[in-house]
Structures are given as structure tokens and as C-alpha cells.
Enzyme design. Structure first.
Site, mmCIF file in Angstrom:
data_model
loop_
_atom_site.group_PDB
_atom_site.id
_atom_site.type_symbol
_atom_site.label_atom_id
_atom_site.label_comp_id
_atom_site.label_asym_id
_atom_site.label_seq_id
_atom_site.Cartn_x
_atom_site.Cartn_y
_atom_site.Cartn_z
ATOM 1 N N CYS A 60 -6.524 -9.250 1.895
ATOM 2 C CA CYS A 60 -6.168 -8.343 2.990
ATOM 3 C C CYS A 60 -7.301 -7.344 3.277
ATOM 4 O O CYS A 60 -8.273 -7.707 3.888
ATOM 5 C CB CYS A 60 -4.835 -7.653 2.709
ATOM 6 S SG CYS A 60 -4.095 -6.952 4.204
ATOM 7 N N GLU B 214 -0.786 -12.450 -3.941
ATOM 8 C CA GLU B 214 -0.237 -11.765 -5.121
ATOM 9 C C GLU B 214 1.254 -11.475 -5.001
ATOM 10 O O GLU B 214 1.932 -11.198 -5.999
ATOM 11 C CB GLU B 214 -0.998 -10.461 -5.378
ATOM 12 C CG GLU B 214 -0.525 -9.239 -4.623
ATOM 13 C CD GLU B 214 -0.772 -9.241 -3.114
ATOM 14 O OE1 GLU B 214 -0.227 -8.364 -2.417
ATOM 15 O OE2 GLU B 214 -1.525 -10.121 -2.647
ATOM 16 N N HIS C 161 -1.416 -12.259 1.482
ATOM 17 C CA HIS C 161 -1.161 -11.622 0.186
ATOM 18 C C HIS C 161 -0.661 -12.649 -0.837
ATOM 19 O O HIS C 161 0.538 -12.743 -1.096
ATOM 20 C CB HIS C 161 -0.128 -10.501 0.337
ATOM 21 C CG HIS C 161 -0.672 -9.268 0.974
ATOM 22 N ND1 HIS C 161 -1.186 -8.216 0.233
ATOM 23 C CD2 HIS C 161 -0.800 -8.921 2.272
ATOM 24 C CE1 HIS C 161 -1.597 -7.265 1.058
ATOM 25 N NE2 HIS C 161 -1.382 -7.667 2.296
#
Length: 259
Positions: A110, A219, A217
Site C-alpha cells: 500500500c 497482511e 493488503h
């Protein structure tokens, strides 16, 4: 017991009235998927030396953040829309430059994607969350936090690119939590992923550094997403000295054996 690779995770400045350096825990909880240990790197460029730090790290992860890259860093005279974090800007750009110099792998996520883009000559645009676009890239501002990360769209992966080899598919579905993105790519970056409206969502330097960045994202709830697990496993192999292509082929082989 063998020593695991050590990854430096960039911090952001939070709470301007009483500043502290912080990282959302979801970025730290990817460590098992890389089989690596993590340390936080404060965004305090006046007292932290990127060259010294990188000499003791096996790689760097540049996280997302509520803040935006300062427009002046990509040549824009526009004041832009904050919040801004000049310490994060300076530290990230130094880490990217030193990582290229010392052949350390970098994974940008990001804001980290945008930092890698600008470091290699790209410019940014702020309007990707605007209503009425062919593809909106951010959920409505009043949704719950988890619903913000549930906002998704597909991305096409570049044929024979690193991500296409890692994921073993021509396209995947990703979350989309960004208002900013690349306007002009410049000449130094190769495209690894693109959204349906043509916005670049994955990049790597053409010059061969072991640096890759994605706009989404991975994660977020990584344990529930096979593509995200594959990406972090791939980065874990880079931390152990593999080239980008070697790591991609290894992850693809592991997926075939498991599947």
C-alpha cells in the site's frame, strides 16, 4: 537452532501531540509465513542510519499507513491531502536506496507500494476512491473497519511475471483500501499487476533489484488467503538469498506438491 532471517518493518509516527513510532500488529503477524523474525525500524531519519541498519537486516517490509507520500517528492506542486509523515518518507526512501545498494529484498504494501513507485520515478494520483469511477478502489468512508478490508476487485497478473508465477494464476482477487495510486509509471518499473480500470497494482524495478510492491493488503487475515500466504513464503525465500524467479519457482513447486 538455526538463525532465522531478520526483517526490518518500517514504523509510522502516530499521535502528533505525543509522538510515538508504531506498526499495526497485522503486519507483524505475517512472520510465521516468512519463517522470519521482525524488528521495528523507527522513522526517525535524523537519528537512524539506514546504511548501518541494513547491514544487520536480511530484508525490509514497507507497510501501509494512514499517511500519504508528500506530493513534492514526486514533483507535484499540489499541496495534496494529508495526513503526511515526513519522517516516514525520508526513512523509507533511504531504506529503498540502501536495499538496492546492498542487495536486500524489499516488500512494499500500500503506502510502501507508493514509496517504491516514487523512488523509481513514478508519480501518484489521489482520486481512486472517488464515486462514479469505472472501478472504485476504496469502500465508502462510513463502513466498519473490517468491511473496509472486505472491499475487493480482481487484478490481472503480468504474463510470466513474478506474481503470476508465485500465484500460479493469470488473475487473483485482492482487497482494495487506497485512495492514491500511480498516475505515471515512468521508465524504471515493470508492471506486475493491473486492476480492471488499468490502475497499476503491482510493480518491480526493471533493473533487477529484489524489490516488489503491491497496492493491496496481503497482511490482512493472511492465514485465510492462499495467495497472501504464497506471497510471504516467496519473500521468505528472498530473505534466504534466492532470486525473485528462483523463489517464485520454489513456491509454485511447493503449491503443486501440496495440491
Amino acid at each position: 537452532m538455526s538463525k532465522r532471517p531478520l526483517v526490518g518493518v518500517i514504523c509510522c509516527q502516530r499521535n502528533p501531540d505525543d509522538p510515538f513510532q508504531g506498526v499495526a500488529e497485522r503486519y507483524l503477524k505475517v512472520a510465521p509465513f516468512m519463517e522470519a523474525d521482525l524488528v521495528l525500524v523507527p522513522s526517525l531519519p535524523d537519528i537512524m542510519d539506514a546504511t548501518s541498519i541494513l547491514s544487520r537486516l536480511d530484508g525490509v517490509m514497507l507497510t501501509g499507513s494512514p499517511s500519504n507520500v508528500a506530493p513534492k517528492l514526486y514533483g507535484s506542486a499540489d499541496a495534496g491531502e494529508g495526513p503526511f509523515d515526513p519522517g516516514r518518507d525520508a526513512m523509507s526512501f533511504r531504506l529503498i536506496a540502501e536495499s538496492a545498494e546492498q542487495n536486500r529484498p524489499v516488500l512494499g504494501i500500500c503506502r510502501g507500494f507508493q514509496e517504491v513507485a516514487v523512488a523509481y520515478g513514478a508519480t501518484l494520483r489521489p482520486d481512486l476512491g472517488a464515486a462514479g469511477r469505472e472501478q472504485v478502489h476504496h469502500a465508502a468512508p462510513d463502513v466498519a473497519f473490517a468491511d473496509m478490508f472486505a472491499f475487493e476487485h480482481p487484478v490481472d497478473l503480468a504474463p510470466e511475471g513474478v506474481l503470476e508465477r508465485v500465484m500460479g494464476a493469470p488473475s487473483i482477487t485482492v482487497n482494495s483500501v487506497h485512495f492514491q495510486g500511480i498516475r505515471d509509471l515512468g521508465s524504471k518499473l515493470a508492471v506486475e499487476a493491473t486492476s480492471p480500470d488499468g490502475v497499476v497494482e503491482g510493480i518491480r524495478p526493471k533493473t533487477g533489484e529484489r524489490i516488489l510492491a503491491v497496492q493491496w493488503h496481503p497482511e490482512w487475515r493472511v492465514a485465510d488467503n492462499a495467495n497472501s500466504r504464497e506471497l510471504f513464503a516467496w519473500f521468505g525465500l528472498l530473505l534466504r538469498g534466492a532470486t525473485m524467479q528462483e523463489a517464485a519457482e520454489r513456491v509454485a513447486e511447493m503449491a503443486r506438491q501440496a495440491g
